[in-house]
Scaffold this motif. Structure first.
Motif, PDB file in Angstrom:
ATOM      1  N   ARG A 199       0.831  -1.211   0.000  1.00  0.00           N
ATOM      2  CA  ARG A 199       0.000   0.000   0.000  1.00  0.00           C
ATOM      3  C   ARG A 199       0.864   1.258   0.000  1.00  0.00           C
ATOM      4  O   ARG A 199       0.624   2.187  -0.772  1.00  0.00           O
ATOM      5  N   LEU A 200       1.850   1.283   0.885  1.00  0.00           N
ATOM      6  CA  LEU A 200       2.725   2.452   0.989  1.00  0.00           C
ATOM      7  C   LEU A 200       3.459   2.713  -0.325  1.00  0.00           C
ATOM      8  O   LEU A 200       3.515   3.847  -0.804  1.00  0.00           O
ATOM      9  N   LEU A 201       4.014   1.657  -0.909  1.00  0.00           N
ATOM     10  CA  LEU A 201       4.773   1.811  -2.155  1.00  0.00           C
ATOM     11  C   LEU A 201       3.872   2.234  -3.312  1.00  0.00           C
ATOM     12  O   LEU A 201       4.274   3.041  -4.159  1.00  0.00           O
ATOM     13  N   ASP A 202       2.650   1.702  -3.345  1.00  0.00           N
ATOM     14  CA  ASP A 202       1.691   2.126  -4.387  1.00  0.00           C
ATOM     15  C   ASP A 202       1.407   3.625  -4.271  1.00  0.00           C
ATOM     16  O   ASP A 202       1.348   4.340  -5.274  1.00  0.00           O
ATOM     17  N   LEU A 214       9.840  -0.827  -5.154  1.00  0.00           N
ATOM     18  CA  LEU A 214      10.881  -0.103  -4.432  1.00  0.00           C
ATOM     19  C   LEU A 214      12.040   0.260  -5.364  1.00  0.00           C
ATOM     20  O   LEU A 214      12.545   1.391  -5.328  1.00  0.00           O
ATOM     21  N   SER A 215      12.451  -0.676  -6.197  1.00  0.00           N
ATOM     22  CA  SER A 215      13.570  -0.418  -7.117  1.00  0.00           C
ATOM     23  C   SER A 215      13.236   0.717  -8.083  1.00  0.00           C
ATOM     24  O   SER A 215      14.088   1.570  -8.372  1.00  0.00           O
ATOM     25  N   ASN A 216      11.987   0.730  -8.569  1.00  0.00           N
ATOM     26  CA  ASN A 216      11.566   1.823  -9.461  1.00  0.00           C
ATOM     27  C   ASN A 216      11.645   3.174  -8.769  1.00  0.00           C
ATOM     28  O   ASN A 216      12.095   4.171  -9.351  1.00  0.00           O
ATOM     29  N   LEU A 217      11.208   3.201  -7.510  1.00  0.00           N
ATOM     30  CA  LEU A 217      11.252   4.452  -6.743  1.00  0.00           C
ATOM     31  C   LEU A 217      12.696   4.891  -6.492  1.00  0.00           C
ATOM     32  O   LEU A 217      13.017   6.081  -6.577  1.00  0.00           O
ATOM     33  N   GLN A 218      13.566   3.928  -6.183  1.00  0.00           N
ATOM     34  CA  GLN A 218      14.974   4.258  -5.960  1.00  0.00           C
ATOM     35  C   GLN A 218      15.609   4.821  -7.227  1.00  0.00           C
ATOM     36  O   GLN A 218      16.373   5.789  -7.172  1.00  0.00           O
ATOM     37  N   ASN A 219      15.270   4.221  -8.365  1.00  0.00           N
ATOM     38  CA  ASN A 219      15.821   4.704  -9.640  1.00  0.00           C
ATOM     39  C   ASN A 219      15.378   6.134  -9.934  1.00  0.00           C
ATOM     40  O   ASN A 219      16.139   6.931 -10.492  1.00  0.00           O
ATOM     41  N   ARG A 220      14.134   6.455  -9.548  1.00  0.00           N
ATOM     42  CA  ARG A 220      13.619   7.800  -9.802  1.00  0.00           C
ATOM     43  C   ARG A 220      14.351   8.838  -8.942  1.00  0.00           C
ATOM     44  O   ARG A 220      14.524   9.980  -9.358  1.00  0.00           O
ATOM     45  N   LEU A 254       3.331   5.934  -2.781  1.00  0.00           N
ATOM     46  CA  LEU A 254       4.542   6.708  -3.102  1.00  0.00           C
ATOM     47  C   LEU A 254       4.741   6.791  -4.609  1.00  0.00           C
ATOM     48  O   LEU A 254       5.148   7.826  -5.143  1.00  0.00           O
ATOM     49  N   THR A 255       4.440   5.685  -5.303  1.00  0.00           N
ATOM     50  CA  THR A 255       4.558   5.673  -6.768  1.00  0.00           C
ATOM     51  C   THR A 255       3.549   6.622  -7.395  1.00  0.00           C
ATOM     52  O   THR A 255       3.859   7.371  -8.327  1.00  0.00           O
ATOM     53  N   GLU A 256       2.326   6.604  -6.856  1.00  0.00           N
ATOM     54  CA  GLU A 256       1.252   7.435  -7.393  1.00  0.00           C
ATOM     55  C   GLU A 256       1.572   8.918  -7.253  1.00  0.00           C
ATOM     56  O   GLU A 256       1.425   9.701  -8.201  1.00  0.00           O
ATOM     57  N   VAL A 257       2.039   9.326  -6.091  1.00  0.00           N
ATOM     58  CA  VAL A 257       2.224  10.752  -5.825  1.00  0.00           C
ATOM     59  C   VAL A 257       3.623  11.234  -6.234  1.00  0.00           C
ATOM     60  O   VAL A 257       3.837  12.418  -6.451  1.00  0.00           O
ATOM     61  N   ASP A 258       4.581  10.294  -6.310  1.00  0.00           N
ATOM     62  CA  ASP A 258       5.968  10.628  -6.665  1.00  0.00           C
ATOM     63  C   ASP A 258       6.551  11.685  -5.737  1.00  0.00           C
ATOM     64  O   ASP A 258       7.277  12.587  -6.160  1.00  0.00           O
ATOM     65  N   LEU A 259       6.215  11.587  -4.461  1.00  0.00           N
ATOM     66  CA  LEU A 259       6.766  12.495  -3.445  1.00  0.00           C
ATOM     67  C   LEU A 259       7.222  11.646  -2.260  1.00  0.00           C
ATOM     68  O   LEU A 259       6.395  11.174  -1.471  1.00  0.00           O
ATOM     69  N   TYR A 260       8.514  11.428  -2.158  1.00  0.00           N
ATOM     70  CA  TYR A 260       9.026  10.579  -1.095  1.00  0.00           C
ATOM     71  C   TYR A 260      10.501  10.913  -0.894  1.00  0.00           C
ATOM     72  O   TYR A 260      11.133  11.542  -1.746  1.00  0.00           O
ATOM     73  N   SER A 261      11.030  10.492   0.245  1.00  0.00           N
ATOM     74  CA  SER A 261      12.433  10.782   0.552  1.00  0.00           C
ATOM     75  C   SER A 261      13.251   9.498   0.514  1.00  0.00           C
ATOM     76  O   SER A 261      12.704   8.391   0.602  1.00  0.00           O
ATOM     77  N   ALA A 262      14.560   9.654   0.441  1.00  0.00           N
ATOM     78  CA  ALA A 262      15.462   8.493   0.453  1.00  0.00           C
ATOM     79  C   ALA A 262      15.312   7.726   1.765  1.00  0.00           C
ATOM     80  O   ALA A 262      15.402   6.498   1.797  1.00  0.00           O
TER      81      ALA A 262
END
Length: 443
Positions: free
Chosen positions: A109-112, A165-171, A114-122
């Motif tokens: 849920r959290l990752l979905d 998670l990997s997609n978010l890290q790459n972004r 974060l992906t949707e909003v594209d606003l997250y920290s390392a």
């Protein structure tokens, strides 16, 4: 997960008794969850888990030619596994495969989101990455102990989460130069504005201060761009500029609206604020007040609201889409609540709730002894007397080295005994240091 009419009843008549059986198990789990007259034991939970696994085996046999089918059976099955997973945490079996089910659902849920909003920290991603590694190890170690179907299901869930998670890290890796620090600061400002926007009493000055921080960052730009020390535009400049503009516009909107929610969305807003506030309170008093199964009801409410969105948007009773202010405010509350649930699950100790009072007392004693040690120790062994009295009283509760509750040996003996031994060692070191100091002073 919340029961919902969107999933059809089973078409195959052979699945109907499975649905009925799972509903009975879910009802028994719900009753067990609400019973506070006694603590939950492994002997309460394991038979119910076995009954669910038996139904899964029957379901798999029926669906051998249609493995992708989804109906109400799957919804009830998910609810059973979700509850069982939280029960495994409640009885202190956090490091066993079933306990991974609820946590993997929350991470997804959290990752979905974060992906949707594209606003997250390392920092968000580092913690989730570490948790996934722990879950992967737990599932791997459980391969010989639990149903292969459960192991496969959990392994697949973890890999889906890892892919997200990997997609978010790459972004995040797209940012160059000093932009990662600026990006982190802007994320923090944006979240702080959203928090201020949902407080019971709106503070204009608080939001204005946050807006000023964003304006200070804006002042660092040259001709609308962030520049490196060598005068070049670093990679990711456009993304960070967009985030800065979002911060500035969001602060302006929040200052204009002052936390006022339109009537048509006020009910859902109040529900979400209530959930967020209760979870926040639990996060502060967790060690003394949380039974992990309590999280199930919060999850159900959040999932139901989250799944009610149409193409990602909230809709009022008349079918009207929420405006930007409402959309962002409600999404912030949902995401914040899921983040609290994640934190509470990850912070759960591998100790049965029957042993938690003793475990919490030892945690407090350990903190006190470490504080005494760090502040220079004691001048006399007599100063350790209250600590020794408490440690001995806890030690005397053991029968043949075990903490018993009636004839039952609750889960988490190792964790409690290790903590007790550590407290005794700290106390011993402090006493020896005090005696040595006194001896050297006399000589």
């Amino acid at each position: 997960m919340a029961d919902t009419p969107t999933l059809p009843p089973p078409l195959d008549p052979r699945e109907k008794p499975i649905l009925e059986s799972l509903m009975r198990v879910r009802d028994e789990l719900t009753l067990l969850k609400t019973d506070r007259t006694t603590y939950v034991k492994s002997s309460d939970v394991i038979p119910l888990y076995d009954r669910v696994v038996d139904q899964v085996k029957l379901l798999n046999e029926i669906r051998v030619d249609k493995p992708q089918e989804t109906n109400q059976v799957d919804r009830i099955l998910d609810g059973c596994f979700q509850l069982l997973s939280l029960f495994f945490m409640t009885i202190g079996r956090n490091n066993e495969a079933p306990a991974a089910y609820a946590l993997s659902s929350t991470i997804k849920r959290l990752l979905d989101h974060l992906t949707e909003v594209d606003l997250y920290s390392a920092k968000d991603l580092v913690h989730i990455s570490s948790t996934l590694e722990n879950l992967r190890a737990i599932v791997k170690n459980a391969e010989d102990k639990y149903s292969p179907k459960l192991i496969t299901l959990l392994s697949n869930r973890i890999e889906v989460c890892q892919g997200l998670l990997s997609n978010l890290q790459n972004r995040l890796n797209r940012l160059g130069g000093d932009l990662p620090k600026i990006y982190e600061k802007l994320i923090s400002i944006l979240r702080s504005i959203s928090l201020a926007n949902t407080r019971s009493k709106f503070s204009t000055s608080e939001v204005q201060q946050l807006q000023s921080q964003a304006k200070e960052i804006d002042a660092q730009r040259v001709d609308g761009r962030f520049m490196s020390a060598s005068g070049e535009v670093p990679p990711g400049n456009q993304e960070v500029c967009e985030l800065l503009n979002k911060c500035l516009s969001w602060s302006a909107i929040v200052l204009e609206r002052k936390g006022e929610m339109p009537e048509s969305f006020r009910d859902i807003y109040q529900v979400l604020v209530g959930i967020r506030n209760k979870l926040e309170k639990l996060s502060l008093t967790q060690a003394w007040s949380l039974r992990e199964t309590d999280l199930y009801d919060y999850q159900r409410q959040l999932d139901k609201i989250d799944e009610s969105r149409v193409d990602g948007n909230f809709v009022d009773a008349e079918g009207n889409f929420a405006e930007l202010y409402v959309q962002r405010t409600l999404l912030y509350l949902i995401r914040r609540s899921y983040a609290y649930i994640y934190y509470l699950m990850v912070s759960s100790e591998p100790v049965s709730e029957a042993l938690l009072p003793v475990y919490n007392q030892l945690q407090t004693l350990r903190r006190c002894l470490i504080e005494v040690k760090n502040s220079g120790g004691v001048s006399s062994p007599r100063e350790l007397y209250p600590y020794s009295m408490k440690l001995n009283s806890i030690d005397n509760m053991r029968v043949d080295g075990k903490f018993m509750v009636g004839d039952d040996i609750p889960e988490g003996q190792g964790s409690v005994n290790d903590l007790l031994a550590e407290c005794f060692e700290l106390s011993y070191d402090l006493r020896v240091a005090a005696e040595t100091e006194n001896d050297s002073g006399e000589s």
